[in-house]
Scaffold this active site. Structure first.
Site, PDB file in Angstrom:
ATOM      1  N   HIS A  19      44.734  35.841  37.175  1.00  6.75           N
ATOM      2  CA  HIS A  19      43.760  36.814  36.682  1.00  6.75           C
ATOM      3  C   HIS A  19      42.391  36.150  36.647  1.00  6.75           C
ATOM      4  O   HIS A  19      42.225  35.098  36.036  1.00  6.75           O
ATOM      5  CB  HIS A  19      44.171  37.245  35.264  1.00  6.75           C
ATOM      6  CG  HIS A  19      43.522  38.501  34.783  1.00  6.75           C
ATOM      7  ND1 HIS A  19      42.173  38.605  34.559  1.00  6.75           N
ATOM      8  CD2 HIS A  19      44.038  39.715  34.482  1.00  6.75           C
ATOM      9  CE1 HIS A  19      41.888  39.813  34.131  1.00  6.75           C
ATOM     10  NE2 HIS A  19      43.010  40.516  34.074  1.00  6.75           N
ATOM     11  N   HIS A  28      43.420  34.933  24.970  1.00  6.28           N
ATOM     12  CA  HIS A  28      42.476  33.818  25.070  1.00  6.28           C
ATOM     13  C   HIS A  28      41.629  33.673  23.816  1.00  6.28           C
ATOM     14  O   HIS A  28      41.559  34.569  22.968  1.00  6.28           O
ATOM     15  CB  HIS A  28      41.586  33.971  26.302  1.00  6.28           C
ATOM     16  CG  HIS A  28      40.561  35.075  26.233  1.00  6.28           C
ATOM     17  ND1 HIS A  28      40.890  36.410  26.213  1.00  6.28           N
ATOM     18  CD2 HIS A  28      39.206  35.032  26.199  1.00  6.28           C
ATOM     19  CE1 HIS A  28      39.798  37.151  26.191  1.00  6.28           C
ATOM     20  NE2 HIS A  28      38.757  36.340  26.166  1.00  6.28           N
ATOM     21  N   GLU A  39      32.297  38.281  21.839  1.00  7.21           N
ATOM     22  CA  GLU A  39      32.440  39.465  22.672  1.00  7.21           C
ATOM     23  C   GLU A  39      32.410  40.746  21.832  1.00  7.21           C
ATOM     24  O   GLU A  39      33.253  40.932  20.955  1.00  7.21           O
ATOM     25  CB  GLU A  39      33.766  39.408  23.441  1.00  7.21           C
ATOM     26  CG  GLU A  39      33.948  38.145  24.272  1.00  7.21           C
ATOM     27  CD  GLU A  39      35.356  38.011  24.816  1.00  7.21           C
ATOM     28  OE1 GLU A  39      36.177  38.929  24.591  1.00  7.21           O
ATOM     29  OE2 GLU A  39      35.652  36.999  25.461  1.00  7.21           O
ATOM     30  N   HIS A  63      35.073  40.370  18.823  1.00  9.42           N
ATOM     31  CA  HIS A  63      35.858  39.144  18.770  1.00  9.42           C
ATOM     32  C   HIS A  63      34.876  37.980  18.820  1.00  9.42           C
ATOM     33  O   HIS A  63      34.378  37.621  19.897  1.00  9.42           O
ATOM     34  CB  HIS A  63      36.841  39.077  19.940  1.00  9.42           C
ATOM     35  CG  HIS A  63      37.798  40.231  19.982  1.00  9.42           C
ATOM     36  ND1 HIS A  63      38.226  40.806  21.155  1.00  9.42           N
ATOM     37  CD2 HIS A  63      38.395  40.926  18.979  1.00  9.42           C
ATOM     38  CE1 HIS A  63      39.066  41.790  20.894  1.00  9.42           C
ATOM     39  NE2 HIS A  63      39.178  41.894  19.572  1.00  9.42           N
ATOM     40  N   HIS A  95      42.488  36.640  20.775  1.00  5.89           N
ATOM     41  CA  HIS A  95      42.694  38.053  21.053  1.00  5.89           C
ATOM     42  C   HIS A  95      43.315  38.215  22.427  1.00  5.89           C
ATOM     43  O   HIS A  95      43.543  37.246  23.153  1.00  5.89           O
ATOM     44  CB  HIS A  95      41.384  38.834  20.924  1.00  5.89           C
ATOM     45  CG  HIS A  95      40.282  38.341  21.813  1.00  5.89           C
ATOM     46  ND1 HIS A  95      39.580  37.185  21.561  1.00  5.89           N
ATOM     47  CD2 HIS A  95      39.760  38.843  22.954  1.00  5.89           C
ATOM     48  CE1 HIS A  95      38.666  36.994  22.498  1.00  5.89           C
ATOM     49  NE2 HIS A  95      38.765  37.991  23.366  1.00  5.89           N
TER      50      HIS A  95
END
Length: 438
Positions: free
Chosen positions: A294, A337, A343, A367, A373
């Site tokens: 990803h 992560h 964020e 976050h 999260h």
């Protein structure tokens, strides 16, 4: 407003290069040839420079525009303090920075007669507006067009509509922004927000630092992500209005107001690099893995506000646009992560592929740095068992304001009725599956 207003707002020009010199005139001959400030500007206009950067900044980063207007901006009365409403500015000191994962439902319905400025509600931010560092996260909810004019001396405004269309009447001309678009109003540019629908709602990133620019592409090469040619600037349009006009100026965190005897949106022609624009997020050229794993969310960066540290942004604007997922033996949603960056994520439409419920259009999550999260339990279970075939993610449009410093909440955000008190519960039930090999 009716469809005629939407058609009027389509008087836009595509930028031939992001940050390059551009020009427009509403009346032929209004732009002087060969001189920025001739002894007598054409058509009896006044020449005025609007500087969005220091005079001596490098050419690639220098932002300035020449405006040819009916009256100079200097012709105005004194400003006086007015009520800030729910608008707040860095430094944010009302609460202690919070390491917890936080999520909010959409703002409650506005009171009748709420325009864009009165409808601004600050969630939090970082840095110091007086030092031109950091950013703020605002939301807006309005049901009335502005009759007054607004400008922000503290920073540029990146407006992300989520519900209802906006007609932005700026000094440079008209911008039309619908959900799925983003509009940028540079520092100090005056504008009015007129509603194209009965009620509008959305998000705003106030960037105190270096102006947003396109990110470097590095090994991606010359093409991809947001293309410069897809950003649209307004065609010159002016108001020649006599009579009282309220002008609101945001300066060092406070709102100030003055009543002019004319409209300050009286620019007949302009040229330069400090100008507003609009961008359709659906034009974003998404890049990703075609083998396995990803990619990091930085691959979805639309705009970045750089700092003196290479690769470290004061704030990035990131979009999670429709895309194909094809990675082999790969967990498809965003991975679990923790991040040195903080964020704030919002949802424009549909659903987000890492959350099963609770994250809704008009709402948002925060976050802060190093808070763990990722996908909720339901999403993890479903994605872990999914058949890995090519998958089109096209049922949602989400975005993120990612910033290098923690976002400190305002008191109103920390105590809001629409704060989801049980957000942590979405990660409950993530079971132990570990079993040592024998």
């Amino acid at each position: 407003m009716n469809g005629d207003a939407r058609k009027t707002a389509e008087a836009l020009t595509y930028l031939s290069g992001f940050g390059n010199q551009h020009s427009s005139e509403a009346v032929p001959g209004a732009l002087p040839i060969g001189r920025n400030s001739p002894q007598r500007a054409p058509l009896g206009l006044y020449a005025e420079q609007l500087s969005g950067s220091a005079f001596t900044e490098p050419r690639a980063y220098n932002r300035r525009s020449w405006l040819y207007r009916i009256r100079p901006s200097a012709a105005h009365p004194a400003f006086a303090r007015t009520d800030n409403g729910a608008l707040r500015t860095a430094p944010f000191t009302e609460t202690a920075p919070d390491p917890n994962r936080l999520r909010w439902n959409p703002l409650p319905e506005p009171e009748p007669g709420t325009d864009f400025v009165r409808g601004l509600w600050t969630l939090g931010g970082n840095g110091d507006a007086t030092q031109r560092t950091g950013m703020a996260v605002h939301l807006y909810h309005a049901n009335s067009s502005m009759r007054r004019v607004f400008s922000d001396a503290d920073g540029e405004l990146l407006i992300v509509p989520e519900r209802g269309g906006l007609l932005l009447r700026t000094e440079f001309g008209l911008l039309h922004a619908e959900p799925g678009h983003v509009a940028l109003i540079p520092r100090g540019v005056r504008f009015r927000v007129e509603l194209l629908d009965d009620v509008v709602r959305g998000y705003v990133c106030e960037n105190y630092g270096a102006p947003f620019q396109l990110p470097e592409l590095g090994p991606i090469g010359a093409n991809g992500l947001a293309n410069a040619r897809d950003f649209r600037a307004p065609v010159a349009a002016y108001e020649d209005v006599e009579g009282p006009v309220e002008v609101v100026n945001k300066f060092c965190g406070n709102l100030w107001t003055a009543t002019y005897d004319h409209s300050p949106l009286d620019v007949v022609a302009w040229h330069g690099t400090h100008l507003p624009y609009v961008y359709d997020l659906r034009r974003f050229n998404v890049l990703g893995s075609i083998s396995y794993d990803h990619p990091d969310p930085s691959i979805f960066t639309v705009l970045t506000s750089p700092t003196d540290t290479p690769g470290l942004a004061s704030v990035d604007f990131v979009v999670f646009a429709p895309r194909w997922l094809v990675g082999e033996d790969t967990f498809r949603p965003p991975y679990f992560h923790r991040n040195v960056m903080s964020e704030y994520m919002g949802l424009i439409e549909g659903a987000y592929d890492a959350k099963a419920e609770g994250f809704v259009p008009g709402g948002g999550s925060l976050h802060n740095m190093m808070s763990a999260h990722g996908p909720d339990r339901e999403t993890f279970d479903r994605a872990s068992a999914a058949e890995l075939r090519p998958q089109k993610v096209d049922d949602g449009l989400a975005f993120m304001f990612e910033t290098r410093w923690p976002v400190t909440l305002t008191a109103q955000a920390a105590r809001a009725e629409h704060l989801q008190r049980a957000y942590d519960d979405v990660w409950q039930g993530l079971e132990r599956h570990f079993g040592p090999l024998h």
